[in-house]
Design an enzyme around this catalytic site. Structure first.
Site, PDB file in Angstrom:
ATOM      1  N   GLY A 178       7.970   1.467   4.573  1.00  0.00           N
ATOM      2  CA  GLY A 178       6.590   2.429   4.944  1.00  0.00           C
ATOM      3  C   GLY A 178       5.440   1.761   3.425  1.00  0.00           C
ATOM      4  O   GLY A 178       4.388   3.015   2.967  1.00  0.00           O
ATOM      5  N   ALA A 185       3.788  -2.016   4.157  1.00  0.00           N
ATOM      6  CA  ALA A 185       2.970  -2.274   4.821  1.00  0.00           C
ATOM      7  C   ALA A 185       3.012  -3.855   4.215  1.00  0.00           C
ATOM      8  O   ALA A 185       2.536  -4.593   4.508  1.00  0.00           O
ATOM      9  CB  ALA A 185       1.638  -1.782   4.722  1.00  0.00           C
ATOM     10  N   GLY A 237       5.249  -6.242   5.628  1.00  0.00           N
ATOM     11  CA  GLY A 237       4.841  -7.698   6.878  1.00  0.00           C
ATOM     12  C   GLY A 237       2.805  -7.265   7.115  1.00  0.00           C
ATOM     13  O   GLY A 237       2.454  -9.066   7.237  1.00  0.00           O
ATOM     14  N   SER A 238       2.541  -6.257   6.876  1.00  0.00           N
ATOM     15  CA  SER A 238       0.680  -6.620   7.201  1.00  0.00           C
ATOM     16  C   SER A 238       0.580  -6.985   6.016  1.00  0.00           C
ATOM     17  O   SER A 238      -0.600  -8.286   7.031  1.00  0.00           O
ATOM     18  CB  SER A 238       0.766  -5.040   7.515  1.00  0.00           C
ATOM     19  OG  SER A 238       1.093  -4.890   8.437  1.00  0.00           O
ATOM     20  N   PRO A 273       9.834  -4.391  -0.688  1.00  0.00           N
ATOM     21  CA  PRO A 273      10.635  -3.755   0.085  1.00  0.00           C
ATOM     22  C   PRO A 273      10.243  -3.605   1.251  1.00  0.00           C
ATOM     23  O   PRO A 273       8.691  -3.417   1.859  1.00  0.00           O
ATOM     24  CB  PRO A 273      11.313  -2.293  -0.014  1.00  0.00           C
ATOM     25  CG  PRO A 273      10.937  -2.120  -1.368  1.00  0.00           C
ATOM     26  CD  PRO A 273       9.369  -2.901  -1.415  1.00  0.00           C
ATOM     27  N   LYS A 315       1.017  -1.308   0.082  1.00  0.00           N
ATOM     28  CA  LYS A 315       0.176   0.097  -0.132  1.00  0.00           C
ATOM     29  C   LYS A 315       1.262   1.089  -0.311  1.00  0.00           C
ATOM     30  O   LYS A 315       2.155   1.373   0.011  1.00  0.00           O
ATOM     31  CB  LYS A 315      -0.991   0.193   1.150  1.00  0.00           C
ATOM     32  CG  LYS A 315      -0.281   0.643   2.650  1.00  0.00           C
ATOM     33  CD  LYS A 315      -0.034   1.557   2.924  1.00  0.00           C
ATOM     34  CE  LYS A 315       1.014   1.738   5.066  1.00  0.00           C
ATOM     35  NZ  LYS A 315       1.511   2.608   4.568  1.00  0.00           N
ATOM     36  N   ASP A 369      -2.171  -1.983  10.306  1.00  0.00           N
ATOM     37  CA  ASP A 369      -2.801  -2.444   8.813  1.00  0.00           C
ATOM     38  C   ASP A 369      -3.514  -3.265   8.676  1.00  0.00           C
ATOM     39  O   ASP A 369      -3.616  -3.325   7.004  1.00  0.00           O
ATOM     40  CB  ASP A 369      -1.254  -2.043   8.224  1.00  0.00           C
ATOM     41  CG  ASP A 369      -0.901   0.001   8.063  1.00  0.00           C
ATOM     42  OD1 ASP A 369      -1.991   0.531   8.902  1.00  0.00           O
ATOM     43  OD2 ASP A 369       0.264  -0.777   7.595  1.00  0.00           O
TER      44      ASP A 369
HETATM   45  P1  ATP Z   1       4.282  -0.305   8.004  1.00  0.00           P
HETATM   46  O1  ATP Z   1       3.618   0.637   6.133  1.00  0.00           O
HETATM   47  O2  ATP Z   1       3.260  -1.349   8.245  1.00  0.00           O
HETATM   48  O3  ATP Z   1       4.460   0.353   8.648  1.00  0.00           O
HETATM   49  P2  ATP Z   1       6.727  -1.344   7.184  1.00  0.00           P
HETATM   50  O4  ATP Z   1       6.552  -1.359   5.237  1.00  0.00           O
HETATM   51  O5  ATP Z   1       7.212  -0.281   7.407  1.00  0.00           O
HETATM   52  O6  ATP Z   1       5.077  -1.896   7.500  1.00  0.00           O
HETATM   53  P3  ATP Z   1       6.773  -3.731   7.283  1.00  0.00           P
HETATM   54  O7  ATP Z   1       8.259  -4.243   5.808  1.00  0.00           O
HETATM   55  O8  ATP Z   1       6.193  -4.565   7.230  1.00  0.00           O
HETATM   56  O9  ATP Z   1       7.405  -2.390   7.671  1.00  0.00           O
HETATM   57  O10 ATP Z   1       7.913  -4.612   8.886  1.00  0.00           O
HETATM   58  C1  ATP Z   1       8.826  -4.046   9.151  1.00  0.00           C
HETATM   59  C2  ATP Z   1       9.422  -5.054  10.167  1.00  0.00           C
HETATM   60  O11 ATP Z   1       8.717  -6.242  10.697  1.00  0.00           O
HETATM   61  C3  ATP Z   1      10.633  -5.146   9.821  1.00  0.00           C
HETATM   62  O12 ATP Z   1      11.714  -5.084  10.840  1.00  0.00           O
HETATM   63  C4  ATP Z   1      11.204  -6.912   9.055  1.00  0.00           C
HETATM   64  O13 ATP Z   1      11.830  -7.268   9.994  1.00  0.00           O
HETATM   65  C5  ATP Z   1       9.387  -6.806  10.368  1.00  0.00           C
HETATM   66  N1  ATP Z   1       9.484  -8.249   9.415  1.00  0.00           N
HETATM   67  C6  ATP Z   1       8.213  -9.541  10.226  1.00  0.00           C
HETATM   68  N2  ATP Z   1       7.063 -10.347   9.632  1.00  0.00           N
HETATM   69  C7  ATP Z   1       7.768  -9.782   8.077  1.00  0.00           C
HETATM   70  C8  ATP Z   1       6.745  -9.882   7.300  1.00  0.00           C
HETATM   71  N3  ATP Z   1       6.270 -11.172   6.851  1.00  0.00           N
HETATM   72  N4  ATP Z   1       7.849  -8.951   5.735  1.00  0.00           N
HETATM   73  C9  ATP Z   1       8.405  -8.149   5.503  1.00  0.00           C
HETATM   74  N5  ATP Z   1       9.022  -8.086   7.022  1.00  0.00           N
HETATM   75  C10 ATP Z   1       8.442  -8.294   8.410  1.00  0.00           C
END
Ligand code: ATP
Length: 289
Positions: free
Chosen positions: A104, A106, A108-109, A100, A12, A142
């Site tokens: 930012g 999402a 993992g979510s 990546p 997203k 998220d």
């Molecule tokens: P958001 O936009 O929801 O804040 P983000 O994109 O900044 O999320 P993510 O990629 O979701 O961040 O992941 C952040 C942290 O979660 C990382 O430190 C990563 O090691 C951990 N993590 C745990 N499970 C996962 C997964 N399946 N995919 C990505 N990161 C994961």
């Protein structure tokens, strides 16, 4: 008998993100226009005969992401089995990572949401979207949006979701992950310490543009004000996109920058310039419903 389900876990971007007050529970209220995009991880969940066992295994192509209980996909699986009182299970979750991480977007979510959807099928639970959202919200704010997708206005801590009916949109997106780490916790703290700035647009302005088939003319993210001064590379990427007619913004708590482009020609020019400067741009489109 083994069964597998394969799904796409979409990333997203935030077209609008207003961080509001800190709540007594430590979270912040937000208002955001979240847009699901076509960049995705592929999640394959294999269900094996469990006997009397409880087993969740994770395999991820990106070895910087934990393959154990810390993985958001693992946490969602555990929450699913608890919520639907499934006592015995043996599953392997394979994550083919393209989004990546810690960017930012999402990623993992979205993996977690895809696991909830897959387990709902594999274990014949037939849970509705609201039950899945409730389960996912316990793991991450998220996750409900990732289950619903499309374009939504999200409030509360991000878990109160109003889906918006948007016609097929005519813009394309360029994404650049600058490869730096930004601390989300530190950014929230800085926002709390900084005077609230004037918002030059609202979530409703953006939805109105989209509903009228227009690319949003204004975008907003509260995190930019506190994150860009310490990370000028974000502004550098934004300016390159703007030079070629893109409307650019940092996504979520960063550091990914996205640019919206009306036509492919200007997007390609920005892409070539970004590549020449050593960045790795991704081209994608918004997922509308
Ligand atoms: P958001 O936009 O929801 O804040 P983000 O994109 O900044 O999320 P993510 O990629 O979701 O961040 O992941 C952040 C942290 O979660 C990382 O430190 C990563 O090691 C951990 N993590 C745990 N499970 C996962 C997964 N399946 N995919 C990505 N990161 C994961």
């Amino acid at each position: 008998m083994n069964r597998t389900v394969t799904t796409k876990a979409y990333a997203k971007i935030n077209l609008f993100l207003d961080v509001k007050e800190k709540r007594p529970d430590g979270y912040h209220n937000i208002e955001s226009v979240m847009q699901q995009i076509s960049l995705f991880d592929t999640i394959t969940v294999l269900r094996s005969d469990a006997g009397n066992s409880k087993n969740i295994s994770i395999e991820c192509t990106d070895k910087s992401i934990p393959e154990d209980k810390r993985n958001i996909a693992y946490k969602c699986a555990e929450a699913f089995f608890e919520k639907f009182e499934i006592k015995n299970y043996d599953i392997t979750i394979h994550i083919d990572k393209r989004i990546p991480s810690a960017a930012g977007l999402a990623g993992g979510s979205s993996d977690g949401a895809a696991v909830l959807t897959s387990l709902n099928i594999l274990f014949d639970v037939n849970a509705g979207i609201s039950e899945l959202c409730e389960t996912g919200a316990k793991i991450g704010a998220d996750i409900p949006f990732c289950l619903i997708g499309g374009t939504c206005i999200c409030s509360g801590i991000g878990d109160v979701i109003v889906p918006c009916d948007i016609p097929q949109t005519s813009y394309q997106i360029l994404l650049v992950f600058p490869g730096i780490a930004v601390s989300t916790a530190a950014a929230y703290k800085l926002i709390d310490e900084t005077e609230r700035e004037e918002r030059l647009c609202s979530a409703e302005d953006i939805i109105s543009d989209l509903q009228n088939g227009r690319m949003p003319s204004k975008l907003y993210n509260s995190f930019e004000k506190v994150t860009i001064p310490e990370n000028p590379i974000i502004d550098e990427i934004k300016r390159i996109m703007q030079k070629f007619g893109g409307n650019s913004l940092m996504s979520g708590s960063g550091p990914t920058v996205f640019g919206l482009f009306r036509d492919e020609e200007s997007l390609n020019k920005a892409k070539i310039d970004l590549l020449a400067k050593g960045f790795r741009p991704y081209v994608c489109v918004p997922n509308t419903k």
